[in-house]
Write a protein that holds these residues in place. Sequence first.
Motif, PDB file in Angstrom:
ATOM      1  N   MET A 124       0.763  -1.087  -0.009  1.00 45.57           N
ATOM      2  CA  MET A 124       0.003   0.276   0.081  1.00 45.57           C
ATOM      3  C   MET A 124       0.778   1.266  -0.058  1.00 45.57           C
ATOM      4  O   MET A 124       0.545   2.297  -0.336  1.00 45.57           O
ATOM      5  CB  MET A 124      -0.963  -0.152   1.443  1.00 45.57           C
ATOM      6  CG  MET A 124      -1.803  -1.290   1.329  1.00 45.57           C
ATOM      7  SD  MET A 124      -3.062  -1.283   0.105  1.00 45.57           S
ATOM      8  CE  MET A 124      -4.137   0.394   0.323  1.00 45.57           C
ATOM      9  N   ARG A 125       2.053   1.117   0.153  1.00 41.75           N
ATOM     10  CA  ARG A 125       2.952   2.257   0.333  1.00 41.75           C
ATOM     11  C   ARG A 125       3.520   2.889  -0.943  1.00 41.75           C
ATOM     12  O   ARG A 125       3.558   1.857  -1.971  1.00 41.75           O
ATOM     13  CB  ARG A 125       4.383   1.924   1.313  1.00 41.75           C
ATOM     14  CG  ARG A 125       4.013   1.701   2.654  1.00 41.75           C
ATOM     15  CD  ARG A 125       5.065   1.184   3.330  1.00 41.75           C
ATOM     16  NE  ARG A 125       5.995   2.167   3.790  1.00 41.75           N
ATOM     17  CZ  ARG A 125       5.445   3.257   4.635  1.00 41.75           C
ATOM     18  NH1 ARG A 125       4.737   3.082   5.288  1.00 41.75           N
ATOM     19  NH2 ARG A 125       6.348   4.237   4.836  1.00 41.75           N
ATOM     20  N   PRO A 126       3.842   3.976  -1.281  1.00 39.62           N
ATOM     21  CA  PRO A 126       4.260   4.457  -2.607  1.00 39.62           C
ATOM     22  C   PRO A 126       5.624   3.756  -2.923  1.00 39.62           C
ATOM     23  O   PRO A 126       5.728   3.330  -4.107  1.00 39.62           O
ATOM     24  CB  PRO A 126       4.615   5.942  -2.307  1.00 39.62           C
ATOM     25  CG  PRO A 126       3.806   6.468  -1.165  1.00 39.62           C
ATOM     26  CD  PRO A 126       3.564   5.231  -0.240  1.00 39.62           C
ATOM     27  N   SER A 127       6.479   3.380  -2.117  1.00 43.76           N
ATOM     28  CA  SER A 127       7.551   2.779  -2.390  1.00 43.76           C
ATOM     29  C   SER A 127       7.324   1.147  -2.524  1.00 43.76           C
ATOM     30  O   SER A 127       8.392   0.585  -3.173  1.00 43.76           O
ATOM     31  CB  SER A 127       8.724   2.657  -1.156  1.00 43.76           C
ATOM     32  OG  SER A 127       8.254   2.264   0.083  1.00 43.76           O
ATOM     33  N   LYS A 128       6.133   0.612  -2.192  1.00 48.86           N
ATOM     34  CA  LYS A 128       6.013  -0.918  -2.527  1.00 48.86           C
ATOM     35  C   LYS A 128       6.778  -1.732  -1.593  1.00 48.86           C
ATOM     36  O   LYS A 128       7.265  -2.696  -2.001  1.00 48.86           O
ATOM     37  CB  LYS A 128       6.025  -1.264  -3.695  1.00 48.86           C
ATOM     38  CG  LYS A 128       4.841  -0.659  -4.525  1.00 48.86           C
ATOM     39  CD  LYS A 128       3.461  -0.958  -4.491  1.00 48.86           C
ATOM     40  CE  LYS A 128       2.650  -0.422  -5.522  1.00 48.86           C
ATOM     41  NZ  LYS A 128       1.465   0.246  -5.078  1.00 48.86           N
ATOM     42  N   SER A 129       7.652  -0.998  -0.546  1.00 46.91           N
ATOM     43  CA  SER A 129       8.772  -1.643   0.194  1.00 46.91           C
ATOM     44  C   SER A 129       8.570  -1.577   1.558  1.00 46.91           C
ATOM     45  O   SER A 129       7.801  -0.681   2.295  1.00 46.91           O
ATOM     46  CB  SER A 129       9.889  -0.928  -0.257  1.00 46.91           C
ATOM     47  OG  SER A 129      11.058  -1.358   0.585  1.00 46.91           O
ATOM     48  N   VAL A 130       9.173  -2.372   2.494  1.00 52.94           N
ATOM     49  CA  VAL A 130       9.365  -2.153   3.788  1.00 52.94           C
ATOM     50  C   VAL A 130      10.509  -1.413   4.189  1.00 52.94           C
ATOM     51  O   VAL A 130      10.702  -1.093   5.568  1.00 52.94           O
ATOM     52  CB  VAL A 130       9.544  -3.609   4.486  1.00 52.94           C
ATOM     53  CG1 VAL A 130       8.237  -4.484   4.519  1.00 52.94           C
ATOM     54  CG2 VAL A 130      10.627  -4.361   4.045  1.00 52.94           C
TER      55      VAL A 130
END
Length: 194
Positions: free
Chosen positions: A126-132
């Motif tokens: 869901m994050r713009p970065s698609k990353s943790v």
Amino acid sequence: MTSTITREEAISLLKEYNKEPFHILHGLTVEGVMRWYANELGYGEDEEYWGLVGLLHDIDFELYPEEHCKKAPELLRKGNVSEEMIYSVCSHGHGICVDMEPKHEMEKVLFAADELTGLIGAAARMRPSKSVMDMELSSLKKKFKDKKFAAGCSRDVIRTGAERLGWELDTLLEKTILAMRSCEEKVNQEMEMI
């Protein structure tokens, strides 16, 4: 704790029973998380074992979701997996689908982290970065409290996992974010080759 199979054999075994990329991604993620935890908690000499248990923990879920952790022993024995490892794999279903209780700290970590990696993965997508890599604990806690978000990820299982480890929930959440950061790039690279 000794592995009776190599990582290559474990990957082949996983792919034999799992064709959906999501299930393979989950196995690779939990493998990486378990490897990180092995080193973090002082079990570095058992990192391979912890990782392979993580990789194979849902081996039966795609084909036999109604028999999860019940069909796994049969599939794992076909792959020459040790009885010790079979127990470790199946114990993550304790109280959900089997009576095999997590005994070793590794089994307790798997129980706690398995469900949580799903929640963190959904939050990352869901994050713009698609990353943790840029995920903060406060952001994850908001998602954890939102029962509609990733509703299939049981908050009760995650809480029980933290309790079994004797950890605060925040500790489990924060450590698992770090664990997922440690393996995200490698997992993504492996998924590109599938």
